[in-house]
Design an enzyme around this catalytic site. Structure first.
Site, PDB file in Angstrom:
ATOM      1  N   GLU A   1       0.825  -1.211   0.000  1.00 51.93           N
ATOM      2  CA  GLU A   1       0.000   0.000   0.000  1.00 51.93           C
ATOM      3  C   GLU A   1       0.855   1.255   0.000  1.00 51.93           C
ATOM      4  O   GLU A   1       1.128   1.833   1.058  1.00 51.93           O
ATOM      5  CB  GLU A   1      -0.944   0.005   1.206  1.00 51.93           C
ATOM      6  CG  GLU A   1      -2.027  -1.034   1.108  1.00 51.93           C
ATOM      7  CD  GLU A   1      -3.116  -0.883   2.170  1.00 51.93           C
ATOM      8  OE1 GLU A   1      -2.950  -0.082   3.104  1.00 51.93           O
ATOM      9  OE2 GLU A   1      -4.141  -1.580   2.035  1.00 51.93           O
TER      10      GLU A   1
ATOM     11  N   GLU B   1      -6.231  -7.297  -1.293  1.00 52.46           N
ATOM     12  CA  GLU B   1      -6.608  -7.205   0.128  1.00 52.46           C
ATOM     13  C   GLU B   1      -7.912  -6.444   0.260  1.00 52.46           C
ATOM     14  O   GLU B   1      -8.084  -5.392  -0.350  1.00 52.46           O
ATOM     15  CB  GLU B   1      -5.501  -6.475   0.910  1.00 52.46           C
ATOM     16  CG  GLU B   1      -5.790  -6.335   2.399  1.00 52.46           C
ATOM     17  CD  GLU B   1      -4.705  -5.553   3.142  1.00 52.46           C
ATOM     18  OE1 GLU B   1      -3.510  -5.832   2.943  1.00 52.46           O
ATOM     19  OE2 GLU B   1      -5.074  -4.645   3.907  1.00 52.46           O
TER      20      GLU B   1
HETATM   21  C1  IDC Z   1      -3.406  -4.030  10.183  1.00 51.14           C
HETATM   22  C2  IDC Z   1      -3.635  -5.214  11.095  1.00 51.14           C
HETATM   23  C3  IDC Z   1      -3.342  -4.809  12.509  1.00 51.14           C
HETATM   24  C4  IDC Z   1      -1.946  -4.218  12.585  1.00 51.14           C
HETATM   25  C5  IDC Z   1      -1.802  -3.082  11.602  1.00 51.14           C
HETATM   26  C6  IDC Z   1      -0.395  -2.505  11.541  1.00 51.14           C
HETATM   27  O1  IDC Z   1      -4.955  -5.675  10.926  1.00 51.14           O
HETATM   28  O2  IDC Z   1      -3.441  -5.923  13.372  1.00 51.14           O
HETATM   29  O3  IDC Z   1      -1.705  -3.733  13.886  1.00 51.14           O
HETATM   30  O4  IDC Z   1      -2.105  -3.552  10.302  1.00 51.14           O
HETATM   31  O5  IDC Z   1       0.500  -3.436  11.061  1.00 51.14           O
HETATM   32  C7  IDC Z   1      -4.277  -2.275   5.526  1.00 51.14           C
HETATM   33  C8  IDC Z   1      -2.939  -2.911   5.593  1.00 51.14           C
HETATM   34  C9  IDC Z   1      -2.891  -3.936   6.680  1.00 51.14           C
HETATM   35  C10 IDC Z   1      -3.679  -3.513   7.893  1.00 51.14           C
HETATM   36  C11 IDC Z   1      -5.151  -3.414   7.478  1.00 51.14           C
HETATM   37  C12 IDC Z   1      -6.084  -3.053   8.630  1.00 51.14           C
HETATM   38  O6  IDC Z   1      -2.522  -3.470   4.357  1.00 51.14           O
HETATM   39  O7  IDC Z   1      -1.540  -4.160   7.017  1.00 51.14           O
HETATM   40  O8  IDC Z   1      -3.554  -4.496   8.867  1.00 51.14           O
HETATM   41  N1  IDC Z   1      -5.251  -2.453   6.408  1.00 51.14           N
HETATM   42  O9  IDC Z   1      -5.757  -1.814   9.178  1.00 51.14           O
HETATM   43  N2  IDC Z   1      -4.680  -1.410   4.622  1.00 51.14           N
HETATM   44  C13 IDC Z   1      -5.911  -0.993   4.943  1.00 51.14           C
HETATM   45  C14 IDC Z   1      -6.306  -1.653   6.080  1.00 51.14           C
END
Ligand code: IDC
Length: 485
Positions: A314, A406
């Site tokens: 991202e 995702e």
């Molecule tokens: C989130 C995980 C969470 C973690 C956070 C930071 O769900 O447990 O603490 O990342 O690492 C994304 C990202 C993805 C995120 C997810 C939800 O690709 O890594 O995971 N998210 O926030 N993009 C949009 C949402």
């Protein structure tokens, strides 16, 4: 149609090591008989713990099922969780038995196994390797490995290529009736993903959570459940680069990803290798790491048909031109080893096609990445991203090859309410456009995006209906429906 294949037990542990100790190469032969073996051992060691990786090369006649024996020099060295073999230890003697998917080793073929272990007194490399009782003899050389260098298989020539490699990884023929067997090598056709018969298809599956945290959710039984119970087509392997990820142990995470690629392949699933950049948002911050990582995984997996490369999860806080510049440096690294694999490029604004930054797909259409056989990533979280995002995706789907690598049924935090109305609208749209997708996450994280309730992975209760979260139950019901391959 999917066929169930029950397979042996496999446990995969997190690789969380810091220091790399060395490589041992034991070229070996039994000159007279049709048996012989060569073994390479690499370890990443830290106080009290280590990850060991072993590449076994069969120099004798083809075998169908193997047992590797070796000895730990120090009585305090103990095997913990292992992968790609079943381990047992008695005193200092260790036995590793092949799984049913990697037991067949042709002459000259290699396979990789590994484990996490603990040590107390000292942590020297194992000795006295035997394969099916035959000693793997040879010279031991300790070669310090720079931490940026992915651990290397000794059976591979310096630059493994498609033509020469007697596969440096478990040779796992696709299983009949699986998504992988039905579709084979994928390619981009117009704005679609096409299979080996040039038919436009949609792949549906799950993303792991960060593999530095949730390795206990990715093992033989859980990936079997994904293939057989969920009837999924796809496992996305989310390898964070920061947040205790790849940057802390490049060779360990490279090996962990490769192990998961093999696991997915053994179940007939596609695998997305996700270079999970998130913070910082400029992928160029990780450009050198990306080149090192993708050079390693593309060389190692070049002969596999199940691998899709996702080069930046991202991007955020950057322009499209900066992302394009990054992509045009990383894609050639992959192509040099694996020319026919599909590569997915992240887009601006957390892979929103720029929408989260007030832009849209036009910035990509007017300045596409200069490469063939690529797709663009779109991510959404259903409770946060609704109609205005769907409008763009609906239009962009006719202009660019899109892959939803995702999405969450929840808010962009990964938590909050599960929004099934918006999620339904999204998946209906993706289905109608044959856009492939992976859901965040195939884990038991304590957040509503996780498919399983906390404790599921430790208990191994992946197929128990009561293990499913609200999101997991709904996503599974969408993924399980018949494919149109
Ligand atoms: C989130 C995980 C969470 C973690 C956070 C930071 O769900 O447990 O603490 O990342 O690492 C994304 C990202 C993805 C995120 C997810 C939800 O690709 O890594 O995971 N998210 O926030 N993009 C949009 C949402």
């Amino acid at each position: 149609m999917k066929v169930l294949h029950k397979r042996g037990l496999l446990a995969v542990g997190a690789a969380t090591a810091l220091a790399v100790t060395g490589i041992i190469v034991l070229p070996a032969v039994n000159a007279s008989a049709a048996s012989g073996c060569r073994v390479a051992y690499t370890a990443n060691s830290w106080p009290g713990g280590f990850t060991g990786n072993i590449t076994i090369t069969n120099l004798g006649d083809a075998v169908n099922g193997w047992t590797l024996g070796f000895t730990f020099p120090d009585a305090g060295q103990k095997i913990g969780q292992g992968w790609s073999a079943t381990y047992s230890q008695s005193g200092t003697a260790v036995t590793a038995r092949s799984m049913d998917y990697n037991g067949a080793l042709a002459t000259g073929a290699s396979t990789g196994i590994g484990f996490n272990g603990t040590w107390t007194g000292a942590n020297p490399s194992p000795t006295a390797f035997t394969l099916n009782g035959v000693t793997c003899t040879g010279t031991v050389t300790n070669t310090p490995t720079p931490s940026q260098t992915p651990s290397k298989s000794p059976s591979a020539s310096p630059s493994p290529s498609r033509s020469t490699s007697p596969s440096t990884s478990p040779s796992t023929p696709p299983q009949g009736g699986t998504p992988l067997a039905a579709n084979g090598q994928l390619h981009v056709c117009g704005v679609n993903l096409c299979n080996q018969n040039n038919k436009a298809i949609q792949l549906r599956g799950m993303s792991t959570h960060g593999i530095q945290w949730f390795a206990s959710c990715v093992n033989n039984a859980s990936v079997s459940a994904l293939a057989d119970d969920w009837k999924a087509d796809l496992l996305r392997i989310a390898m964070y680069v920061q947040e205790q990820g790849y940057e802390t142990n490049p060779s360990g995470f490279t090996n962990q990803v490769n192990g998961y690629v093999d696991l997915a392949e053994s179940k007939g699933l596609y695998a997305i290798i996700d270079f999970h950049t998130l913070t910082p948002g400029d992928p160029n911050y990780n450009l050198d790491r990306a080149k090192t990582f993708f050079a390693a995984v593309s060389a190692r997996n070049a002969n596999k048909k199940n691998v899709i490369y996702e080069i930046a999860n991202e991007p955020n806080g950057v322009t499209w031109q900066q992302i394009k510049t990054y992509a045009e440096q990383v894609i050639p690294v992959i192509r040099a080893n694996d020319p026919d694999a599909v590569v997915i490029v992240g887009t601006r604004g957390w892979s929103s096609l720029g929408v989260s930054n007030g832009a849209d797909e036009n910035e990509i259409v007017s300045s596409p990445v200069n490469a063939q056989n690529i797709m663009y990533a779109f991510h959404f979280y259903a409770a946060s991203h609704t109609d205005n995002y769907r409008t763009v995706v609906s239009r962009a789907a006719g202009r660019l090859p899109l892959f939803v690598t995702e999405f969450g049924t929840v808010s962009a935090t990964g938590g909050g309410n599960v929004d099934l109305n918006s999620s339904t609208a999204w998946l209906d749209l993706l289905d109608s456009k044959k856009i492939s997708y992976a859901n965040w996450t195939y884990s038991d994280a304590n957040e509503s995006s996780a498919a399983f309730n906390p404790g599921t992975c430790a208990a191994g209760s992946w197929t128990n209906p009561s293990s499913l979260s609200t999101s997991g139950a709904w996503v599974r019901s969408r993924i399980r429906t018949a494919d149109n391959f």
